[in-house]
Structures are given as structure tokens and as C-alpha cells.
Design an enzyme around this catalytic site. Sequence first.
Site, PDB file in Angstrom:
ATOM      1  N   ASN A 112       4.551 -15.775  45.297  1.00  0.00           N
ATOM      2  CA  ASN A 112       5.656 -15.015  45.882  1.00  0.00           C
ATOM      3  C   ASN A 112       6.427 -14.432  44.703  1.00  0.00           C
ATOM      4  O   ASN A 112       7.199 -15.125  44.051  1.00  0.00           O
ATOM      5  CB  ASN A 112       6.531 -15.964  46.715  1.00  0.00           C
ATOM      6  CG  ASN A 112       7.706 -15.254  47.356  1.00  0.00           C
ATOM      7  OD1 ASN A 112       7.929 -14.061  47.111  1.00  0.00           O
ATOM      8  ND2 ASN A 112       8.467 -15.980  48.160  1.00  0.00           N
ATOM      9  N   ARG A 133       2.465 -13.042  48.865  1.00  0.00           N
ATOM     10  CA  ARG A 133       3.450 -12.632  49.867  1.00  0.00           C
ATOM     11  C   ARG A 133       3.819 -11.191  49.563  1.00  0.00           C
ATOM     12  O   ARG A 133       4.242 -10.859  48.447  1.00  0.00           O
ATOM     13  CB  ARG A 133       4.697 -13.501  49.748  1.00  0.00           C
ATOM     14  CG  ARG A 133       5.755 -13.044  50.716  1.00  0.00           C
ATOM     15  CD  ARG A 133       7.087 -13.691  50.468  1.00  0.00           C
ATOM     16  NE  ARG A 133       8.058 -13.202  51.414  1.00  0.00           N
ATOM     17  CZ  ARG A 133       9.355 -13.100  51.176  1.00  0.00           C
ATOM     18  NH1 ARG A 133       9.845 -13.491  50.029  1.00  0.00           N
ATOM     19  NH2 ARG A 133      10.170 -12.648  52.085  1.00  0.00           N
ATOM     20  N   HIS A 144      10.565 -12.047  57.841  1.00  0.00           N
ATOM     21  CA  HIS A 144      10.301 -13.483  58.044  1.00  0.00           C
ATOM     22  C   HIS A 144       9.118 -13.700  58.985  1.00  0.00           C
ATOM     23  O   HIS A 144       9.003 -14.741  59.621  1.00  0.00           O
ATOM     24  CB  HIS A 144      11.519 -14.226  58.653  1.00  0.00           C
ATOM     25  CG  HIS A 144      12.737 -14.276  57.786  1.00  0.00           C
ATOM     26  ND1 HIS A 144      14.005 -14.120  58.298  1.00  0.00           N
ATOM     27  CD2 HIS A 144      12.883 -14.475  56.468  1.00  0.00           C
ATOM     28  CE1 HIS A 144      14.886 -14.225  57.307  1.00  0.00           C
ATOM     29  NE2 HIS A 144      14.221 -14.437  56.181  1.00  0.00           N
ATOM     30  N   ARG A 161      24.840 -11.193  53.720  1.00  0.00           N
ATOM     31  CA  ARG A 161      24.579  -9.931  54.430  1.00  0.00           C
ATOM     32  C   ARG A 161      25.353  -9.864  55.744  1.00  0.00           C
ATOM     33  O   ARG A 161      25.469 -10.875  56.441  1.00  0.00           O
ATOM     34  CB  ARG A 161      23.080  -9.780  54.731  1.00  0.00           C
ATOM     35  CG  ARG A 161      22.269  -9.458  53.503  1.00  0.00           C
ATOM     36  CD  ARG A 161      20.783  -9.460  53.812  1.00  0.00           C
ATOM     37  NE  ARG A 161      20.093 -10.431  52.990  1.00  0.00           N
ATOM     38  CZ  ARG A 161      18.875 -10.901  53.243  1.00  0.00           C
ATOM     39  NH1 ARG A 161      18.222 -10.501  54.296  1.00  0.00           N
ATOM     40  NH2 ARG A 161      18.335 -11.770  52.438  1.00  0.00           N
ATOM     41  N   GLU A 169       5.855 -21.319  54.852  1.00  0.00           N
ATOM     42  CA  GLU A 169       5.287 -19.984  54.661  1.00  0.00           C
ATOM     43  C   GLU A 169       4.103 -20.022  53.699  1.00  0.00           C
ATOM     44  O   GLU A 169       3.138 -19.286  53.858  1.00  0.00           O
ATOM     45  CB  GLU A 169       6.365 -19.030  54.143  1.00  0.00           C
ATOM     46  CG  GLU A 169       7.344 -18.647  55.239  1.00  0.00           C
ATOM     47  CD  GLU A 169       8.663 -18.122  54.731  1.00  0.00           C
ATOM     48  OE1 GLU A 169       9.473 -18.941  54.232  1.00  0.00           O
ATOM     49  OE2 GLU A 169       8.901 -16.919  54.811  1.00  0.00           O
TER      50      GLU A 169
END
Length: 398
Positions: free
Chosen positions: A7, A91, A180, A241, A385
Site C-alpha cells: 500500500n 492497493r 474503502h 474531513r 484489507e
Amino acid sequence: MNVLVINCGSSSLKFQLINSETEGVLAKGLCERIGIEGSQLVYQPAGGEKEKSLASMPTHTQAIKLVLDALVNEKTGVIKSLHEIGAVGHRLVHGGEKFANSTIITEEVIAAVESCNELAPLHNPANLIGVRACQELMPEVPMVGVFDTAFHQTMPEKAYLYGIPYEYYDKYKVRRYGFHGTSHSYVSKRVAQLEGKPYEELKTIVCHLGNGSSVCAVKNGKSIDTSMGLTPLEGLLMGTRSGDIDPGAIEYIAKKENLSLEEIMNILNKKSGVLGISGISSDFRDLEDAAFKAKDPAAIRALDAFHYRVAKYIGAYVAAMNGVDVICFTAGVGENGPETREEICSYLGYLGVTIDPEANKVRGKEQVISTPDSRVKVYCLPTNEELAIAKATVELVG
Ligand code: AMP
């Protein structure tokens, strides 16, 4: 087969070496401050101590070289030679409309991902740097790309279109994509397994609550809606955010504060969410301490707004799916925050959701947290993940 899962960000790189048969992690770690002074490698073999070592990493290729050296190191390595790595799973954040599935990385695929760079300028170029670096060091090893957006490509048009002139979709592909996806896919499949029910027959709502947060409605094995949009800024309030906001507020603030669009976007991405409302922290541990121990009104206000927004999305997705069988909480806060889960579920009495306070004390483990008579089952379900990327990689590489 051993799969190296990568990743890669612009200045950092996380990795795990996973044995796909046992699903065990042989080693994991990260490279930090790549291309910046003071870079370090953190490496942890399974069952061993975490080692931190300062090492020069002017480029991502250098960083991956250090990771590979660590994996075959005589003392702390977990494999004898690099031939024991059967494939690399990367990823990749944004595949636009081009990728509805994971894919073997070829030059054509790289070009197609590059064409999505504008949609994820912070992530896609960095992801591809990681791909190039691995190709340079392991030219014979097959590489697979697993996209954050792919799982949501099943969203129907009515869910992904914005209410703006259609020409912007036609010309620029401005639409909702969602993120996601690897996590939502993993958790929704895993809960079907745990429930012993066919994936294709369940209605599941996954709440991925971490620094970045999103909710996803998975109906009959397909993502039919999710809270993030063209970018990961839409939807829930997050650590820093804003999530959903009236675009009119952007113009209003810009005029009042004499800010450029770039400055406003920076505020919405980095200084908003629970950090913005509380003025304390973007980290939920800090906020929960401030709210529950010190009864700080700003922390309480921020958490209240966060919980409310998640509950609102759950309600929307119950409507979108005409019901729900299972609700899952995952990611940093979802897995480790009993108070967060309890507060969100306190809005769900109308669905017949009842939480077992004892079971809900769980942190980071797969567990049903609803009572046996709850009309909807609720789970704490840690995401994975990396394992999902490793599995997708093996599926393609064979
Ligand atoms: P993630 O982005 O999934 O790594 O999640 C990071 C967020 O999870 C941070 O805001 C952490 O404060 C939060 N988190 C991690 N552990 C805990 C915990 N034990 N209790 C509450 N929040 C936690």
C-alpha cells in the site's frame, strides 16, 4: 503462495507478506518519510519483536529494496529467497469506471490507471510509483492491482449521478465512485460466512469508521450505495474531513474569509470533521477521553454530530435496500469504540436494534454485539484489507 501486499503512499509504504493458504501474516511493516530526511523502516516478523531502523530511502525503489532485504535477512527474515514471493498485490485507490474488478497489472492497465490520476491526485500517482518500483526489483513476479473503487462499480446510475448537468458526467466522468471498497467487500462477505447465509441473499450495512469513514449498503452481494463520492470527501464527518456540505457554504466562507478554492478545499480536507468542530483532535481516542472523562462540551458536540451522521446514513440505506439484515462496525473506531457503536445504535430502536452492553465491550474481535432478540443483527467485525488484497491476487494469478 506468499503474496507481498503493498500500500504505497507518496512518502510512506505499508507492506505485509501473507501466506494465502494459511491466511497468516509472515511479516509486516512500513517505510516512513521516503524521499525525506530521517526515513525509517519498521519491520515485524510474525511472533517477533517490532524493529525500527533509520535507513536512507531516497526513492520508493530503495524503500522496497530494504523491505525485500528484511524479508530474506538471515536473522529476522521469514523467507529464504525472493523466489518464495509468488505475487505482489497493490492497493490502487481510483480505477474510475474502467475497473470493476481487480486486475493483473500490464502496461495497458498502468496507462488506464494513469488516466484516472486526476480523480485521485494524491493517491494514484503514488500507488503507481510503488508498482514501478516492484516491477524494477521483481521483474518476473506477477503484480495485481486491487482498487478501492472497484466494489462500488455495481452502484446503479440513480445512486452515482450527482444532480448537476449531465454533460459533466459525459465529458469528465464526474459522478460518485465510493472508496474503502476492499474493506466493505471483505466485511460484507465475512459476515455472510459468519451468519452461514448466502452472500447473494443478505442485506448488509457496513460502517467503516476510522480516520476516513464511509457507510456502504450491500444488497445481494453488491454495493448499491456508499457515502463517499467523486472523492473521499463526501459523506460522513471524518477525522479531518467535512463530509457532506452545502456547496453554498463554500462560496459564503470563501467570500467572508477571502480564501481561494484551494485554501477552502484544504480546510474541508484537513481542518474539518471532528477536528474542526471540536478544535481538540481528529483522533477519536482523544475526543472520547475529552468527552467522557473531562465532559468537554466541544468534544461532546463533535462526537454527537459524528454519531448522528452515521445513524442518518444507516437510515437512508435501510430505505435504499427496503430493509437490513445485518449492520457491521469496522475500522479503527468501529472495531475499538464501544461508546461509538452504542451511541449510533441508540438511534436505531425503530429497526428493532438492541445492543447487549456486555458483548459490546469487545475491541478488535469478531463478535455479535446485539441481543438475541434484536430484529437486526449487529457485529463488531475487524476489517482486513491486506488479506482481501492477497486473496484477490491469488485468484487472478492462480
Ligand atoms: P483507522 O483509520 O481505521 O486506522 O482508524 C483510526 C482511528 O481509530 C483513530 O481516530 C483512532 O483514535 C481510532 N481508534 C483506534 N483505536 C481506538 C480505540 N481503542 N478506541 C477508540 N478509537 C480508537
